[in-house]
Structures are given as C-alpha cells and as structure tokens.
Motif scaffolding. Structure first.
Motif, PDB file in Angstrom:
ATOM      1  N   GLN A 188     -11.548  12.553  27.955  1.00 54.46           N
ATOM      2  CA  GLN A 188     -12.397  13.207  28.665  1.00 54.46           C
ATOM      3  C   GLN A 188     -13.512  12.498  28.872  1.00 54.46           C
ATOM      4  O   GLN A 188     -14.187  12.571  30.291  1.00 54.46           O
ATOM      5  CB  GLN A 188     -12.658  14.456  27.894  1.00 54.46           C
ATOM      6  CG  GLN A 188     -11.779  15.627  28.357  1.00 54.46           C
ATOM      7  CD  GLN A 188     -12.095  16.259  29.739  1.00 54.46           C
ATOM      8  OE1 GLN A 188     -13.098  16.725  29.937  1.00 54.46           O
ATOM      9  NE2 GLN A 188     -11.130  15.772  30.440  1.00 54.46           N
ATOM     10  N   GLN A 192     -14.927  12.339  33.031  1.00 53.13           N
ATOM     11  CA  GLN A 192     -15.859  12.771  33.533  1.00 53.13           C
ATOM     12  C   GLN A 192     -16.728  11.826  34.315  1.00 53.13           C
ATOM     13  O   GLN A 192     -17.510  12.071  35.504  1.00 53.13           O
ATOM     14  CB  GLN A 192     -16.728  13.452  32.580  1.00 53.13           C
ATOM     15  CG  GLN A 192     -16.167  14.851  31.792  1.00 53.13           C
ATOM     16  CD  GLN A 192     -15.614  15.782  32.882  1.00 53.13           C
ATOM     17  OE1 GLN A 192     -16.695  16.047  34.054  1.00 53.13           O
ATOM     18  NE2 GLN A 192     -14.310  15.939  32.924  1.00 53.13           N
ATOM     19  N   GLN A 196     -17.396  12.139  38.248  1.00 55.05           N
ATOM     20  CA  GLN A 196     -18.986  11.773  38.705  1.00 55.05           C
ATOM     21  C   GLN A 196     -19.021  10.930  39.786  1.00 55.05           C
ATOM     22  O   GLN A 196     -19.651  11.033  40.953  1.00 55.05           O
ATOM     23  CB  GLN A 196     -19.781  11.704  37.612  1.00 55.05           C
ATOM     24  CG  GLN A 196     -21.362  11.350  38.101  1.00 55.05           C
ATOM     25  CD  GLN A 196     -21.984  11.021  37.001  1.00 55.05           C
ATOM     26  OE1 GLN A 196     -21.829  10.902  35.895  1.00 55.05           O
ATOM     27  NE2 GLN A 196     -23.383  10.871  37.043  1.00 55.05           N
ATOM     28  N   ASN A 233     -11.689  22.788  38.407  1.00 53.22           N
ATOM     29  CA  ASN A 233     -12.838  22.351  38.665  1.00 53.22           C
ATOM     30  C   ASN A 233     -13.079  22.928  40.222  1.00 53.22           C
ATOM     31  O   ASN A 233     -12.687  22.176  41.073  1.00 53.22           O
ATOM     32  CB  ASN A 233     -13.039  21.011  38.346  1.00 53.22           C
ATOM     33  CG  ASN A 233     -14.388  20.488  38.646  1.00 53.22           C
ATOM     34  OD1 ASN A 233     -15.089  21.201  39.339  1.00 53.22           O
ATOM     35  ND2 ASN A 233     -14.815  19.400  38.021  1.00 53.22           N
TER      36      ASN A 233
END
Length: 387
Positions: A188, A192, A196, A233
C-alpha cells in the motif's frame, strides 16, 4: 444522473464531430442490436483457441518464479544523482530487482498471484507463496519507496511501470487469501506513491503519447482505471476519465494501416479503444467507435498478425507481445458487445495462436515478460472480470 451524464457525453461528441442526427438516434438505443450473421473470413476459421488450463498454468508459472530472482542481465533505467547512487539491482530494488527490468519484475509478481488465484492447486503453489512473501515484505517495499523518493526518480518507470504496479495492487486486493491481504497492505505505501505520481503527472500532460511501447498513455490509463474502479477510488477514476476524454474524444479514423511499427508491443489504435470502452457510457462509446474505428464492426474484419524475425532480439520480439495485447483488446470488445463485436474473438484467437507457442522455452529476451502478456490475454478470453 446516468442519463444526464450520457446526454452530456453524447452532445460533447456531437459538438466535436458535427451534425450526426442519425447516429444520435442510434445512440439512444442501449441494446447491442447488430445481426449475429456469421461472415467469418477463411483466415479466421478452424483456429483452435488457446485455453489456460492447469497444465498450461504449471508451465507458465516457471517463467516468473525463475526470473524474479534472476538479477542479471539487468537494465536499471537509472538516472544517477552522483556516483554514490550506483548500486547492485537488489540493493536499489529489494522487491523488484529480477526479470531484467523493474516493470517486468512487477508484472512477474502479478503473474504469480494471478496463476495462484485461478489455479490454487498449481504444482509449485508453496514455492510461489514463499517467493511472494519474501519479495513483497514490508521492509522490501519500504526500500522501493526510498528509491522512488530519490531526487532524480520523479519520472522513474513513468507510466508503464506505474500501471503494472497498480495492476499488481489490484490483483492482491481481489485475492481472497490471508497472504494476499497481508501483501496488499505491505504494498500500500508504494501503491499510494504511484497513485500520487499519476495524479500529479496527468494534469500536466498536454498531449497523449501515441506509441506502441512503454510510454503509451492509453495503456497506462486503462490499467490505472481498472485499479481505481476495483478499490473504489472515485476521485482517481474521475481524473483518469477526464484525461481520456480530453485526449481521445475528438479522434477520428485511427490509421490502423500504419501499424505495427517494428518495435511495437502495443497497438496505439487499439489501446485507445480499450480505455474508451471503459470510461464512456455504452451508447457514447458506440457513437465514438463509428468515427474512430468503424471497420471493427465488419464481420469480415481481419488483420495480419505480427511476425517476429529474431526472438533473441529484445526489441524485435516485442511483436509477439503485440499479438497478445491486440488480442486482449479484441476479447474485451467481444465480451462486452457480443452481437456487435463477437466476431473479434476469432481474430483474438488467431493472434494468440501465433505467439503462445513461443512463450515457454524461448530466449530470456522474451521469456522474462511475454508470459505475463499471455496470461493477461487468456484471462480476458471469454471472461472480462476474471483476473
């Protein structure tokens, strides 16, 4: 709300392409109503589709299981800040140092997970589990993050490796196994970082990259969208959808006759179809396809497979990958629109049949990555949700 979105998208298409009143009427019909009359050309008849069986899975698993720990030869793709930045591949990339390059190591891990998920009784299941646990440890992932945060690494593996990292995260997220959930959590922090990077980069990309190799924008958006949808998401999905529409909504008459280029492993035209199929409502997608690649709806549509002249050449062997990536787009269309594009399944089978025999036992130039392309393609054959 869905009707409002459809109206906006359809009118957006109309404003881009002029008066299409007849097509607008077609776009209000949400059925796949094209005749199923079979007009398959001779070149697509009598092709036995390749099926991913347990026997084939046992062969294919050998490729990623071996290469994730094969450190050399290695193509680092590294920009050096200074001489201290040099290091052994396993020091720089403790999780993803094998398989010749970083992105191939990432998708080799995806291959192991996918085969184990779908064939849980695979012969080397314990070896696979142990290899995954060792590679994707929390400590190793932190080492990968350390590399990505180097001063000269902002664009490292942009966007092909990024896309495969998200595909790996998606595979772990959907693996109903305690080990899968443990490794998903380990990954994770790096996931991330990649999300980003996508969110920062996509708004700055004024024009899509329309090549048949790693930097193809449509391919990256397609895999990123799959991940965003799987994990829910919504904000990331919106960003991807907007950029896909910005880049491709006005496109007409994709020059498929220009393909392939000599090093292609992706089809610029077909990768664009793949992402638009995912982000557009069905009616809007059908209208867009009428302008972008109307020939695909013809029941006699055919195209020659990619021919590889030398499979020991790392670039020329890309054309085997092209056959697989074309096939996964054709399978996607046939699965979602069986009446309109079902005939493309035969064309996909033709492409797979050409290159699949070359995957196992081939040179390392193709073996370190072609297995993944074969697995991903065969998982799409007849079942778009099974990964």
């Amino acid at each position: 709300m869905k009707k409002l979105i459809l109206i906006i998208v359809v009118f957006g298409l109309i404003s881009c392409k002029g008066d299409r009143s007849e097509d607008i009427e077609k776009a209000t019909d949400n059925t796949d109503s094209v005749s199923t009359e079979d007009l398959i050309p001779e070149s697509l008849k009598n092709i036995d589709p390749v099926v991913l069986t347990t026997e084939e899975a046992n062969k294919l698993v050998e490729l990623p299981l071996k290469c994730i720990n094969t450190e050399y030869p290695n193509k680092l793709g590294q920009t050096l800040e200074n001489k201290a930045a040099i290091g052994e591949p396993h020091e720089l990339h403790p999780a993803f140092y094998g398989c010749f390059d970083w992105h191939s190591s990432v998708h080799a891990h995806w291959s192991l997970i996918t085969l184990l998920k779908n064939f849980p009784e695979i012969e080397k299941k314990e070896a696979v589990r142990e290899a995954l646990k060792n590679s994707l440890s929390e400590e190793n992932i932190q080492g990968e993050i350390k590399y990505f945060k180097r001063e000269e690494s902002d664009s490292y593996e942009r966007t092909y490796g990024w896309a495969w990292l998200l595909k790996l995260a998606e595979a772990l997220k959907t693996w109903d196994d305690p080990l899968g959930q443990e490794l998903y959590q380990n990954l994770q922090p790096l996931t991330q970082v990649i999300v980003q990077r996508f969110e920062e980069f996509l708004p700055k990309l004024n024009y899509p990259i329309r090549v048949g190799e790693h930097t193809n924008t449509a391919f990256a958006l397609s895999f990123a969208y799959d991940y965003a949808k799987t994990v829910g998401n919504e904000e990331f999905m919106k960003i991807i959808k907007k950029r896909a529409e910005d880049f491709y909504l006005k496109d007409d008459n994709c020059p498929l006759s220009w393909e392939p280029s000599g090093y292609d492993f992706l089809s610029p035209c077909l990768e664009e179809v793949d992402i638009m199929r995912k982000v557009l409502p069905k009616n809007a997608f059908n209208l867009w396809m009428e302008d972008f690649m109307p020939q695909l709806k013809n029941k006699d549509f055919d195209m020659e497979v990619g021919e590889v002249s030398d499979r020991t050449d790392g670039k020329l062997v890309h054309l085997d990958g092209l056959n697989f990536s074309r096939a996964w787009v054709f399978y996607g269309l046939a699965n979602e629109y069986p009446k309109k594009y079902g005939h493309l399944e035969n064309l996909a089978d033709k492409h797979v049949a050409k290159s699949f025999p070359n995957v196992v036992g081939d040179s390392y130039e193709g073996g370190h990555w072609l297995g993944t392309f074969a697995i991903y393609t065969l998982m799409k054959a007849g079942n778009p949700e099974k990964e």
